[in-house]
Design an enzyme around this catalytic site. Structure first.
Site, PDB file in Angstrom:
ATOM      1  N   LYS A 114       8.063   1.132 -13.263  1.00  0.00           N
ATOM      2  CA  LYS A 114       7.713   0.517 -12.432  1.00  0.00           C
ATOM      3  C   LYS A 114       7.510  -1.315 -12.676  1.00  0.00           C
ATOM      4  O   LYS A 114       7.319  -1.754 -11.640  1.00  0.00           O
ATOM      5  CB  LYS A 114       6.472   0.736 -11.911  1.00  0.00           C
ATOM      6  CG  LYS A 114       5.281   0.706 -12.653  1.00  0.00           C
ATOM      7  CD  LYS A 114       3.453   0.605 -12.226  1.00  0.00           C
ATOM      8  CE  LYS A 114       2.700   0.717 -12.982  1.00  0.00           C
ATOM      9  NZ  LYS A 114       1.252   0.661 -12.693  1.00  0.00           N
ATOM     10  N   SER A 172       8.652   1.534  -1.944  1.00  0.00           N
ATOM     11  CA  SER A 172       7.330   0.615  -2.256  1.00  0.00           C
ATOM     12  C   SER A 172       7.949  -0.271  -0.606  1.00  0.00           C
ATOM     13  O   SER A 172       8.887  -0.686  -0.649  1.00  0.00           O
ATOM     14  CB  SER A 172       7.860   0.048  -3.739  1.00  0.00           C
ATOM     15  OG  SER A 172       7.578  -1.570  -3.446  1.00  0.00           O
ATOM     16  N   TYR A 228      14.521  -2.170 -10.215  1.00  0.00           N
ATOM     17  CA  TYR A 228      13.449  -1.656  -9.790  1.00  0.00           C
ATOM     18  C   TYR A 228      13.485  -1.405  -8.043  1.00  0.00           C
ATOM     19  O   TYR A 228      13.303   0.148  -7.876  1.00  0.00           O
ATOM     20  CB  TYR A 228      12.056  -2.442 -10.089  1.00  0.00           C
ATOM     21  CG  TYR A 228      11.168  -1.595  -9.852  1.00  0.00           C
ATOM     22  CD1 TYR A 228      10.467  -0.059  -9.769  1.00  0.00           C
ATOM     23  CD2 TYR A 228      10.371  -1.801  -8.889  1.00  0.00           C
ATOM     24  CE1 TYR A 228       9.652   1.168  -9.689  1.00  0.00           C
ATOM     25  CE2 TYR A 228       9.229  -0.869  -8.282  1.00  0.00           C
ATOM     26  CZ  TYR A 228       8.604  -0.537  -8.395  1.00  0.00           C
ATOM     27  OH  TYR A 228       8.214   0.281  -8.154  1.00  0.00           O
ATOM     28  N   LYS A 242      14.148   2.196  -5.652  1.00  0.00           N
ATOM     29  CA  LYS A 242      12.895   2.730  -4.944  1.00  0.00           C
ATOM     30  C   LYS A 242      13.931   3.127  -3.771  1.00  0.00           C
ATOM     31  O   LYS A 242      14.334   4.179  -2.807  1.00  0.00           O
ATOM     32  CB  LYS A 242      12.126   1.919  -4.317  1.00  0.00           C
ATOM     33  CG  LYS A 242      11.047   1.862  -5.731  1.00  0.00           C
ATOM     34  CD  LYS A 242      10.996   3.225  -5.225  1.00  0.00           C
ATOM     35  CE  LYS A 242       9.727   3.198  -7.050  1.00  0.00           C
ATOM     36  NZ  LYS A 242       9.436   4.495  -7.215  1.00  0.00           N
TER      37      LYS A 242
HETATM   38  P1  NAD Z   1       2.335   4.602 -13.608  1.00  0.00           P
HETATM   39  O1  NAD Z   1       3.276   3.713 -14.700  1.00  0.00           O
HETATM   40  O2  NAD Z   1       0.892   3.966 -14.338  1.00  0.00           O
HETATM   41  O3  NAD Z   1       2.576   6.089 -13.151  1.00  0.00           O
HETATM   42  C1  NAD Z   1       3.803   7.008 -13.818  1.00  0.00           C
HETATM   43  C2  NAD Z   1       3.440   7.329 -14.445  1.00  0.00           C
HETATM   44  O4  NAD Z   1       5.167   8.455 -14.699  1.00  0.00           O
HETATM   45  C3  NAD Z   1       3.254   6.990 -16.571  1.00  0.00           C
HETATM   46  O5  NAD Z   1       2.177   8.156 -16.574  1.00  0.00           O
HETATM   47  C4  NAD Z   1       4.353   7.041 -16.538  1.00  0.00           C
HETATM   48  O6  NAD Z   1       3.991   8.004 -18.648  1.00  0.00           O
HETATM   49  C5  NAD Z   1       4.942   9.119 -16.211  1.00  0.00           C
HETATM   50  N1  NAD Z   1       6.234   8.495 -16.144  1.00  0.00           N
HETATM   51  C6  NAD Z   1       7.195   7.475 -16.533  1.00  0.00           C
HETATM   52  N2  NAD Z   1       8.512   8.273 -16.330  1.00  0.00           N
HETATM   53  C7  NAD Z   1       8.648   9.870 -16.669  1.00  0.00           C
HETATM   54  C8  NAD Z   1       9.594  11.320 -16.529  1.00  0.00           C
HETATM   55  N3  NAD Z   1      10.907  10.088 -16.667  1.00  0.00           N
HETATM   56  N4  NAD Z   1       8.925  11.548 -16.941  1.00  0.00           N
HETATM   57  C9  NAD Z   1       7.281  12.272 -17.181  1.00  0.00           C
HETATM   58  N5  NAD Z   1       6.829  11.319 -16.877  1.00  0.00           N
HETATM   59  C10 NAD Z   1       7.230  10.236 -16.756  1.00  0.00           C
HETATM   60  O7  NAD Z   1       2.981   4.105 -12.377  1.00  0.00           O
HETATM   61  P2  NAD Z   1       2.238   3.152 -10.831  1.00  0.00           P
HETATM   62  O8  NAD Z   1       1.376   2.004 -10.733  1.00  0.00           O
HETATM   63  O9  NAD Z   1       0.966   5.051 -10.792  1.00  0.00           O
HETATM   64  O10 NAD Z   1       2.805   3.458 -10.192  1.00  0.00           O
HETATM   65  C11 NAD Z   1       3.267   5.360 -10.006  1.00  0.00           C
HETATM   66  C12 NAD Z   1       4.399   5.419  -8.659  1.00  0.00           C
HETATM   67  O11 NAD Z   1       4.975   4.571  -7.999  1.00  0.00           O
HETATM   68  C13 NAD Z   1       5.655   4.840  -9.280  1.00  0.00           C
HETATM   69  O12 NAD Z   1       7.142   5.314  -8.862  1.00  0.00           O
HETATM   70  C14 NAD Z   1       5.842   3.272  -9.209  1.00  0.00           C
HETATM   71  O13 NAD Z   1       7.145   3.310  -8.366  1.00  0.00           O
HETATM   72  C15 NAD Z   1       5.276   3.761  -7.338  1.00  0.00           C
HETATM   73  N6  NAD Z   1       4.857   2.351  -6.690  1.00  0.00           N
HETATM   74  C16 NAD Z   1       3.980   1.880  -7.405  1.00  0.00           C
HETATM   75  C17 NAD Z   1       3.353   0.075  -7.264  1.00  0.00           C
HETATM   76  C18 NAD Z   1       2.529  -0.356  -8.097  1.00  0.00           C
HETATM   77  O14 NAD Z   1       1.818  -1.466  -7.830  1.00  0.00           O
HETATM   78  N7  NAD Z   1       1.729   0.551  -9.090  1.00  0.00           N
HETATM   79  C19 NAD Z   1       3.961  -0.397  -6.194  1.00  0.00           C
HETATM   80  C20 NAD Z   1       4.590   0.912  -5.023  1.00  0.00           C
HETATM   81  C21 NAD Z   1       5.457   1.870  -6.147  1.00  0.00           C
HETATM   82  C1  UD1 Z   2       5.296  -7.015  -7.693  1.00  0.00           C
HETATM   83  C2  UD1 Z   2       7.255  -7.142  -7.683  1.00  0.00           C
HETATM   84  C3  UD1 Z   2       6.621  -5.003  -6.287  1.00  0.00           C
HETATM   85  C4  UD1 Z   2       5.642  -3.705  -6.832  1.00  0.00           C
HETATM   86  C5  UD1 Z   2       4.375  -4.488  -7.285  1.00  0.00           C
HETATM   87  C6  UD1 Z   2       3.695  -3.757  -7.612  1.00  0.00           C
HETATM   88  C7  UD1 Z   2       7.788  -8.578  -7.645  1.00  0.00           C
HETATM   89  C8  UD1 Z   2       9.111  -9.589  -7.191  1.00  0.00           C
HETATM   90  N1  UD1 Z   2       8.274  -7.597  -6.503  1.00  0.00           N
HETATM   91  O1  UD1 Z   2       4.648  -7.182  -5.833  1.00  0.00           O
HETATM   92  O2  UD1 Z   2       8.240  -4.655  -6.479  1.00  0.00           O
HETATM   93  O3  UD1 Z   2       6.469  -2.871  -6.062  1.00  0.00           O
HETATM   94  O4  UD1 Z   2       4.860  -6.051  -7.930  1.00  0.00           O
HETATM   95  O5  UD1 Z   2       3.949  -3.501  -9.523  1.00  0.00           O
HETATM   96  O6  UD1 Z   2       7.538  -8.351  -8.923  1.00  0.00           O
HETATM   97  N2  UD1 Z   2       0.914 -14.036  -8.871  1.00  0.00           N
HETATM   98  C9  UD1 Z   2       0.289 -14.966  -9.621  1.00  0.00           C
HETATM   99  N3  UD1 Z   2      -0.293 -15.335 -10.989  1.00  0.00           N
HETATM  100  C10 UD1 Z   2       0.094 -13.808 -11.576  1.00  0.00           C
HETATM  101  C11 UD1 Z   2       0.578 -13.094 -10.671  1.00  0.00           C
HETATM  102  C12 UD1 Z   2       0.785 -12.662  -9.891  1.00  0.00           C
HETATM  103  O7  UD1 Z   2      -0.078 -16.003  -8.575  1.00  0.00           O
HETATM  104  O8  UD1 Z   2      -0.380 -13.883 -12.935  1.00  0.00           O
HETATM  105  C13 UD1 Z   2       1.221 -14.310  -7.013  1.00  0.00           C
HETATM  106  C14 UD1 Z   2       2.637 -13.406  -6.983  1.00  0.00           C
HETATM  107  O9  UD1 Z   2       3.362 -14.489  -7.228  1.00  0.00           O
HETATM  108  C15 UD1 Z   2       2.335 -12.411  -5.894  1.00  0.00           C
HETATM  109  C16 UD1 Z   2       1.055 -12.472  -5.692  1.00  0.00           C
HETATM  110  O10 UD1 Z   2       0.411 -12.669  -6.439  1.00  0.00           O
HETATM  111  O11 UD1 Z   2       2.246 -14.268  -4.568  1.00  0.00           O
HETATM  112  C17 UD1 Z   2       1.344 -10.279  -6.111  1.00  0.00           C
HETATM  113  O12 UD1 Z   2       1.382 -10.830  -7.068  1.00  0.00           O
HETATM  114  P1  UD1 Z   2       1.873  -8.895  -8.064  1.00  0.00           P
HETATM  115  O13 UD1 Z   2       0.268  -8.896  -8.005  1.00  0.00           O
HETATM  116  O14 UD1 Z   2       3.157  -9.339  -9.215  1.00  0.00           O
HETATM  117  O15 UD1 Z   2       2.638  -8.288  -7.340  1.00  0.00           O
HETATM  118  P2  UD1 Z   2       4.261  -8.488  -6.003  1.00  0.00           P
HETATM  119  O16 UD1 Z   2       4.621  -9.725  -6.343  1.00  0.00           O
HETATM  120  O17 UD1 Z   2       4.053  -8.604  -4.296  1.00  0.00           O
END
Ligand code: NAD
Ligand code: UD1
Length: 345
Positions: free
Chosen positions: A89, A129, A154, A158
């Site tokens: 991610k 996402s 990435y 999605k």
């Molecule tokens: P995370 O990395 O904490 O959790 C993902 C888990 O999947 C991890 O525990 C990792 O070990 C496991 N994993 C990865 N590849 C694997 C594989 N091939 N087989 C088995 N396990 C595997 O991430 P998260 O923040 O919990 O995100 C979960 C989902 O949500 C992801 O698909 C991510 O892209 C999506 N997502 C996250 C965010 C965010 O901001 N965290 C935002 C939008 C979408």
């Molecule tokens: C990012 C990813 C998005 C992903 C999400 C969750 C990009 C362009 N987008 O979203 O695809 O789904 O993370 O993993 O990378 N910021 C600061 N200082 C910092 C960190 C962040 O100012 O040290 C600002 C960023 O510019 C942004 C906001 O905080 O405006 C949120 O940032 P972040 O938490 O990285 O999320 P996104 O950029 O929205």
């Protein structure tokens, strides 16, 4: 606790997955976690057990490895369906290692879908996402907004995963598939027993803030102060991870209760409110009593100016609504960070 049935959760040891497992177990579901621990730690299961009173069944497996996945899904073919979190991610890392991202995120989904269909597992919830919208022309963004060309490998994974799911449902390979388009998940379970475990220097705002407050990072940088927003910093829809977890359960229950027809659905999962970077910093300062040192620097390439969700569809069809405030998000993220600092001492 009544047994409402079995659910398979890939990536259930991860940040969002672990909160979802807690929520499902507290609601009476039996959860089977599949995770290769590539971005999580086995100790997360202790946290889940302490909060919910149940240690989920755990299989350490890379879901891209079909023969291993096959044996596990065969064993659990009586499950209602799968909630699929497992993926890589990190946006920046995906630019450096695109092939690894396509292999894991697309390969993982294809391997999962193939194996699910072999064993008649025909319900799926997928982690998508808001990145699919890019910078939307109209705010708040609804699900009718066009998907924009992805800004990173990435983001592209999605979009492609959503297309694969749509085609698979159109071909009647699955009964029900729901993609949840998360906005910006932050915070942690109020127990502070599970939370986000960023590897290395966090890219995301909230973990960077909590690590800066804990003294682990020297300077908090605010990426851009000259955006066309009220305070000049970008606006996002931050959502508490526990609210996000509940959305998965309600999406699952929609699949459980729906008629047999095959359909692909997607929903925005946010609060419907936008907060600027400075507002997040202020919320953190308010709940922690800590004054953060920060500096406004250049914009971060690829960042959109502002995006927040229209959540009407999820509110009306899933019966879901985010309840927790930005202060609760910041306070729970801080409690989790403090606990981690204590455990390192
Ligand atoms: P995370 O990395 O904490 O959790 C993902 C888990 O999947 C991890 O525990 C990792 O070990 C496991 N994993 C990865 N590849 C694997 C594989 N091939 N087989 C088995 N396990 C595997 O991430 P998260 O923040 O919990 O995100 C979960 C989902 O949500 C992801 O698909 C991510 O892209 C999506 N997502 C996250 C965010 C965010 O901001 N965290 C935002 C939008 C979408
Ligand atoms: C990012 C990813 C998005 C992903 C999400 C969750 C990009 C362009 N987008 O979203 O695809 O789904 O993370 O993993 O990378 N910021 C600061 N200082 C910092 C960190 C962040 O100012 O040290 C600002 C960023 O510019 C942004 C906001 O905080 O405006 C949120 O940032 P972040 O938490 O990285 O999320 P996104 O950029 O929205």
């Amino acid at each position: 606790m009544s047994d409402k049935g079995k659910i398979i959760v890939t990536g259930g040891a991860g940040y969002i997955g672990s909160h979802c497992v807690v929520d499902l177990q507290l609601a009476g579901y039996t959860v089977i976690v599949l995770d290769d621990l590539s971005n999580s730690e086995i100790g997360v299961l202790d946290g889940i057990a302490a909060i919910s009173g149940v240690r989920p069944v755990f299989h350490q497996v890379d879901i891209c490895e079909r023969s291993a996945l096959r044996a596990i899904l065969k064993e659990h073919r009586d499950a209602f369906g799968v909630i699929h979190f497992a993926a890589f991610k990190a946006v920046g890392e995906s630019v450096e290692k695109p092939l690894a991202y396509y292999a894991n995120n697309l390969g993982g989904l294809l391997s999962l879908l193939d194996t699910m269909s072999e064993f008649g597992l025909d319900n799926l919830i997928f982690s998508s996402s808001c990145t699919v919208y890019g910078q939307p022309a109209e705010l708040p963004v609804t699900e009718n907004a066009p998907v924009q060309p992805a800004q990173s490998p990435y983001g592209n994974t999605k979009q492609i995963c959503e297309e694969i799911l749509q085609d698979a449902v159109a071909a009647n390979l699955f009964r029900g598939v729901i993609s949840l388009r998360y906005f910006n998940p932050v915070g942690a379970d109020p127990s502070a027993l599970i939370g986000e475990l960023p590897l290395g220097i966090p890219n995301n705002l909230m973990p960077f803030i909590t690590q800066a407050a804990a003294g682990l990072r020297t300077e908090l940088k605010v990426f851009g102060g000259d955006y066309n927003t009220p305070d000049g910093t970008p606006i996002r829809d931050y959502i508490h991870v526990s609210d996000l977890a509940e959305a998965h359960r309600l999406a699952l229950e929609r699949l459980i209760n729906k008629e047999q027809s095959s359909a692909y659905e997607y929903y925005n999962i946010g609060t419907g409110r936008g907060s600027s970077v400075l507002e997040v910093i202020q919320a953190f300062e308010r709940v922690s009593g800590i004054r953060l040192k920060y500096k406004i620097v250049d914009r971060r390439p690829g960042d959109v100016e502002q995006v927040w969700a229209d959540t009407t569809k999820a509110n009306e069809i899933l019966g879901w609504k985010a309840r927790r405030t930005l202060d609760e998000m910041a306070a729970s993220a801080w409690a989790w960070e403090k606990k981690r600092v204590e455990s390192r001492e």
